[in-house]
Write a protein that holds these residues in place. Structure first.
Motif, PDB file in Angstrom:
ATOM      1  N   GLN A   1      57.488  51.138  23.656  1.00  0.00           N
ATOM      2  CA  GLN A   1      57.158  52.013  22.532  1.00  0.00           C
ATOM      3  C   GLN A   1      57.118  53.465  22.971  1.00  0.00           C
ATOM      4  O   GLN A   1      56.272  53.857  23.774  1.00  0.00           O
ATOM      5  N   GLY A   2      58.061  54.267  22.463  1.00  0.00           N
ATOM      6  CA  GLY A   2      58.057  55.698  22.707  1.00  0.00           C
ATOM      7  C   GLY A   2      57.456  56.443  21.535  1.00  0.00           C
ATOM      8  O   GLY A   2      56.950  55.825  20.585  1.00  0.00           O
ATOM      9  N   GLU A   3      57.509  57.764  21.575  1.00  0.00           N
ATOM     10  CA  GLU A   3      56.989  58.574  20.476  1.00  0.00           C
ATOM     11  C   GLU A   3      58.060  58.691  19.402  1.00  0.00           C
ATOM     12  O   GLU A   3      59.003  59.469  19.513  1.00  0.00           O
ATOM     13  N   GLY A   4      57.922  57.874  18.370  1.00  0.00           N
ATOM     14  CA  GLY A   4      58.867  57.899  17.260  1.00  0.00           C
ATOM     15  C   GLY A   4      60.078  57.020  17.446  1.00  0.00           C
ATOM     16  O   GLY A   4      60.988  57.031  16.611  1.00  0.00           O
ATOM     17  N   TYR A   5      60.135  56.232  18.512  1.00  0.00           N
ATOM     18  CA  TYR A   5      61.268  55.331  18.721  1.00  0.00           C
ATOM     19  C   TYR A   5      60.845  54.175  19.613  1.00  0.00           C
ATOM     20  O   TYR A   5      59.821  54.226  20.289  1.00  0.00           O
ATOM     21  N   ARG A   6      61.649  53.112  19.580  1.00  0.00           N
ATOM     22  CA  ARG A   6      61.445  51.949  20.429  1.00  0.00           C
ATOM     23  C   ARG A   6      62.702  51.652  21.225  1.00  0.00           C
ATOM     24  O   ARG A   6      63.809  51.784  20.717  1.00  0.00           O
ATOM     25  N   ILE A   7      62.496  51.238  22.462  1.00  0.00           N
ATOM     26  CA  ILE A   7      63.579  50.665  23.248  1.00  0.00           C
ATOM     27  C   ILE A   7      63.370  49.159  23.212  1.00  0.00           C
ATOM     28  O   ILE A   7      62.501  48.627  23.899  1.00  0.00           O
ATOM     29  N   GLY A   8      64.128  48.490  22.352  1.00  0.00           N
ATOM     30  CA  GLY A   8      63.897  47.072  22.126  1.00  0.00           C
ATOM     31  C   GLY A   8      64.976  46.184  22.715  1.00  0.00           C
ATOM     32  O   GLY A   8      66.077  46.623  23.032  1.00  0.00           O
ATOM     33  N   PHE A   9      64.634  44.902  22.833  1.00  0.00           N
ATOM     34  CA  PHE A   9      65.529  43.894  23.392  1.00  0.00           C
ATOM     35  C   PHE A   9      66.079  42.957  22.329  1.00  0.00           C
ATOM     36  O   PHE A   9      66.827  42.033  22.660  1.00  0.00           O
ATOM     37  N   GLY A  10      65.700  43.172  21.057  1.00  0.00           N
ATOM     38  CA  GLY A  10      66.081  42.212  20.039  1.00  0.00           C
ATOM     39  C   GLY A  10      65.249  40.954  20.183  1.00  0.00           C
ATOM     40  O   GLY A  10      64.035  41.019  20.420  1.00  0.00           O
TER      41      GLY A  10
END
Length: 428
Positions: free
Chosen positions: A400-409
């Motif tokens: 969880q970043g500030e205003g975005y996510r780095i997700g894996f699905g």
């Protein structure tokens, strides 16, 4: 914050900061090729390559994005990965007009994810599963050996692992057939044959190897992360009753070889850099070849959801975090190769079950139900001790970043009943 001209929801797993790689086939026409996920779309890298947008990089003229696997791209190494990723981010940036204003090219290169079929991201030659979570190893040890002997003497000195079965690594969404094998119940004098009654999940994260190393030459710890192309979610299904009978003295065999599910999108290690953190303190200090002074873990939130047959909604049964791994990816790679083992492009390494310090952070039913003695509630009074036929497991995770996510699905799989088998004995 960097933004794409493609609208991406703040909770989407695939913003411009991520750009995971995958192998896909359009549903309408065409063969397999390589793309990246951006929002709800797949960006077809083979189209961009044909248009000359990767000129000047090491992929130019090699056709690596027209392949049915990422192996050739993985083999090219970190500089090429960085150059290609930078070029893609540039093309997708909200202020860059090259792709944004070329509607004819966009119609060809950007495909809705709902209109593609995802394929295995790599041709996996070898698969190694580790046992790198101290909480998980301690829990299992207490169950089988007691609190005083929970960890084996070697556990805090080296990353324990075993060679898995690459042929049964399957893509998310593939049904998993309940395995059969020998078990020996406590009240039985002899082993029995039949379907596993203690089918379990294992919450794991895996990573694909890039260039690899020559046989006989090890990978030093300080260079190990250069071998990591990217990460995926893993459910390493486990038949606990088969395992408990067969594993001594050589370890898992039939209990682990029937299926290992992975997610389709491979998240670049570079995308995780903003979430790099220190791992747990290691005591005793590892031997020099495993010793590191830099933060080697990542803050990746992980969840396991279970939906039984007939349930309207899924139930979250576990939440954990990649940060709890005692042995880092770099340490696992360094140990894997220190004896001269050669890793190759597309090899898959996995963490082993990732459990945290609290009960709800345990990454397997073996731990969550404490070997079947503490059933968990899932819906309307329904309980689970082990997985039942018709159950669907979904693992997801993100940073969880500030205003975005780095997700894996997601990585999903549904349990099918064991096949009915008949056996005849013939005597000659």
């Amino acid at each position: 914050m960097m933004k794409s001209f493609i609208e991406v929801d703040p909770k989407s797993h695939f913003p411009i900061q991520n750009l995971p790689y995958g192998v896909f086939r359009p549903l309408m026409m065409g063969g397999p090729r390589i793309g990246v996920a951006i929002g709800d779309y797949v960006l077809d890298l083979s189209v961009l390559d044909a248009e000359g947008y990767f000129d000047g990089t090491d992929v130019d003229g090699k056709g690596v994005f027209e392949q049915a696997s990422l192996n050739e791209f993985m083999a090219l190494g970190t500089k090429t990965w960085r150059d290609v990723r930078s070029r893609i981010q540039q093309l997708l940036h909200e202020d860059e007009s090259i792709l944004r204003d070329n509607y004819a090219l966009r119609d060809i290169a950007l495909i809705p994810q709902k209109n593609v079929k995802m394929l295995l991201p790599a041709q996996i030659g070898d698969y190694t599963d580790f046992y790198a979570s101290k909480e998980h190893a301690t829990n299992v040890g207490i169950m089988f050996r007691g609190k005083e002997n929970a960890l084996m003497p070697n556990w805090t000195h080296l990353p324990v692992g075993y060679h898995g079965r690459a042929s049964s690594v399957v893509l998310s969404g593939t049904d998993v057939r309940r395995p059969q094998g020998q078990t020996k119940p406590a009240n039985s004098n002899a082993p029995l044959f039949g379907p596993s009654c203690q089918l379990d999940l294992e919450l794991e994260v895996g990573w694909f190897i890039g260039p690899g190393n020559e046989r006989g030459k090890s990978i030093a710890l300080e260079n190990a992360e250069e071998q990591i192309f990217g990460l995926v979610l893993v459910n390493d299904w486990s038949a606990r009753d088969i395992q408990s009978w067969e594993y001594q003295p050589l370890g898992p065999f039939l209990a682990k070889s029937f299926a290992t599910s992975i997610s389709p999108w491979v998240v670049p290690l570079e995308a995780l850099e903003p979430f790099r953190i220190a791992g747990p303190d290691q005591e005793p200090e590892p031997l020099p070849y495993l010793r590191t002074n830099k933060p080697s873990s990542f803050d990746i939130h992980l969840e396991v959801n279970l939906q039984g047959e007939g349930m309207k909604n899924s139930k979250t049964i576990s939440t954990s975090n990649f940060r709890y791994l005692y042995w880092s990816m770099a340490q696992q790679i360094a140990h894997h190769t220190v004896g001269g083992c050669n890793l190759r492009p597309g090899d898959l390494l996995a963490s082993g079950t990732i459990s945290g310090p609290e009960k709800e952070m345990r990454g397997s039913l073996l731990e969550l139900t404490w070997r079947g003695t503490e059933p968990i509630e899932i819906e309307n009074g329904e309980q689970r001790v082990w997985l039942e036929d018709g159950d669907q497991l979904t693992i997801t995770g993100w940073c969880q970043g500030e205003g975005y996510r780095i997700g894996f699905g997601e990585v999903t799989g549904r349990v099918l009943p064991a096949l009915k088998q008949s056996y005849t004995l013939s005597h000659i």
